[in-house]
Design an enzyme around this catalytic site. Structure first.
Site, PDB file in Angstrom:
ATOM      1  N   TYR A   1      -5.293  -3.352 -24.111  1.00 50.01           N
ATOM      2  CA  TYR A   1      -6.317  -4.655 -24.416  1.00 50.01           C
ATOM      3  C   TYR A   1      -6.722  -4.809 -25.913  1.00 50.01           C
ATOM      4  CZ  TYR A   1     -10.328  -1.408 -25.042  1.00 50.01           C
ATOM      5  OH  TYR A   1     -10.969  -0.600 -25.557  1.00 50.01           O
TER       6      TYR A   1
ATOM      7  N   LYS B   1      -4.523   1.587 -27.532  1.00 55.02           N
ATOM      8  CA  LYS B   1      -5.602   0.758 -26.956  1.00 55.02           C
ATOM      9  C   LYS B   1      -5.337   0.472 -25.435  1.00 55.02           C
ATOM     10  CE  LYS B   1      -9.142  -2.364 -28.482  1.00 55.02           C
ATOM     11  NZ  LYS B   1     -10.287  -1.387 -28.833  1.00 55.02           N
TER      12      LYS B   1
ATOM     13  N   GLU C   1     -14.471  10.057 -33.174  1.00 60.72           N
ATOM     14  CA  GLU C   1     -14.848   8.542 -33.276  1.00 60.72           C
ATOM     15  C   GLU C   1     -15.883   8.279 -32.036  1.00 60.72           C
ATOM     16  OE1 GLU C   1     -11.415   6.189 -32.268  1.00 60.72           O
ATOM     17  OE2 GLU C   1     -10.633   7.615 -30.642  1.00 60.72           O
TER      18      GLU C   1
ATOM     19  N   LEU D   1      -8.262   5.841 -32.637  1.00 56.64           N
ATOM     20  CA  LEU D   1      -7.751   4.521 -32.688  1.00 56.64           C
ATOM     21  C   LEU D   1      -7.830   4.148 -33.857  1.00 56.64           C
ATOM     22  CD1 LEU D   1      -6.502   2.164 -30.964  1.00 56.64           C
ATOM     23  CD2 LEU D   1      -8.975   1.128 -30.868  1.00 56.64           C
TER      24      LEU D   1
END
Length: 287
Positions: free
Chosen positions: A33, A149, A182, A207
């Site tokens: 996505y 992702k 993250e 990411l």
């Protein structure tokens, strides 16, 4: 006006937007996505989002459902039909519909494509920027390929729920060595005691956020010293500033982590400067 979604070749009302029960995104989280911000009628950093989409699809060996130009036209049309001037679109591509089996379906199975769009209130983001947000730290329990992702976000959702229950707005993943990775849906930055802007290198451990990438350009334009290196929870708690970045929020200052205030518990000046300069640097494509 009802919201409109794009689902596998058709524009349908949001309430009637459906996918097949044997779509592999539903049964295996076998899909990817992107989320992209819309500001003042412009799509922000679309090229970089589509480049990352291409990488994610390639890593999972999922075919593009249509050409890149055609996809851009569909994105624009979905935004126009929803009259979005400030907001976002969500795009999801899965491996498609097939009889449930762990191995990939037969070659030629058509990928599924869904696009939704919605308007957001810029004043809500402005208020969060003015006051800052709270965060907690959580152990990283995700799979190793978080550089893709993918829609497999259950650990992220659980982390965000833990944050909510703790009265915070974000959860920050920490590895077994006590190093910051993250956020559940963001990249994490600090301004260290020397005034250097620091973020973890975007290797397989995190990411490569699109906003993160553009922010590096923004920092360079502002003449800030930037380092991509690992940093510990202890260094983060002792930093001059901490902030998180994402396409839906750009840059939120973090004023408290695990109940401990960052510096004086108020947003810092560096994150403000970055936020103010961001849209001058970011790519902007008219809807």
């Amino acid at each position: 006006m009802p919201r409109i979604a794009y689902v596998n070749g058709r524009y349908v009302t949001h309430s009637n937007a459906m996918v097949h029960i044997e779509d592999r995104g539903y049964q295996f989280a076998d899909g990817v996505y992107e989320v992209c911000e819309i500001r003042h009628g412009y799509i922000v950093d679309l090229t970089r989002h589509l480049n990352r989409l291409d990488r994610s699809l390639g890593e999972l060996r999922i075919a593009w459902p249509m050409s890149r130009n055609a996809l851009t036209r569909v994105i624009r049309e979905t935004l126009r039909r929803n009259r979005v001037r400030n907001g976002l679109f969500y795009l999801q591509i899965t491996r498609g519909v097939a009889r449930r089996d762990h191995v990939f379906p037969a070659e030629g199975t058509m990928p599924s494509l869904v696009i939704t769009a919605k308007s957001t209130d810029p004043s809500i983001i402005a208020r969060k920027n003015a006051t800052g947000i709270k965060a907690i730290t959580v152990p990283d329990n995700r799979w190793d390929r978080v550089d893709i992702k993918s829609v497999g976000l259950l650990p992220n959702a659980m982390a965000r729920q833990h944050a909510k229950e703790a009265g915070a707005q974000e959860a920050i993943f920490v590895d077994a060595d006590g190093m910051v990775k993250e956020g559940a849906a963001t990249n994490v930055w600090i301004v260290d005691r020397d005034g250097t802007l620091v973020t973890r290198p975007a290797e397989h451990g995190i990411l490569r956020g699109i906003t993160r990438t553009t922010l590096i350009d923004v920092g360079a334009k502002l003449g800030l010293k930037i380092e991509e290196r690992k940093f510990s929870v202890a260094e983060m708690l002792a930093a001059r500033e901490v902030f998180i970045t994402a396409a839906t929020s750009i840059c939120f200052p973090v004023v408290s982590i695990d109940g401990q205030p960052i510096t004086n518990g108020h947003p810092g000046s560096v994150s403000q400067k970055i936020r103010e300069a961001f849209f001058d640097v970011a790519e902007k494509i008219a809807i």
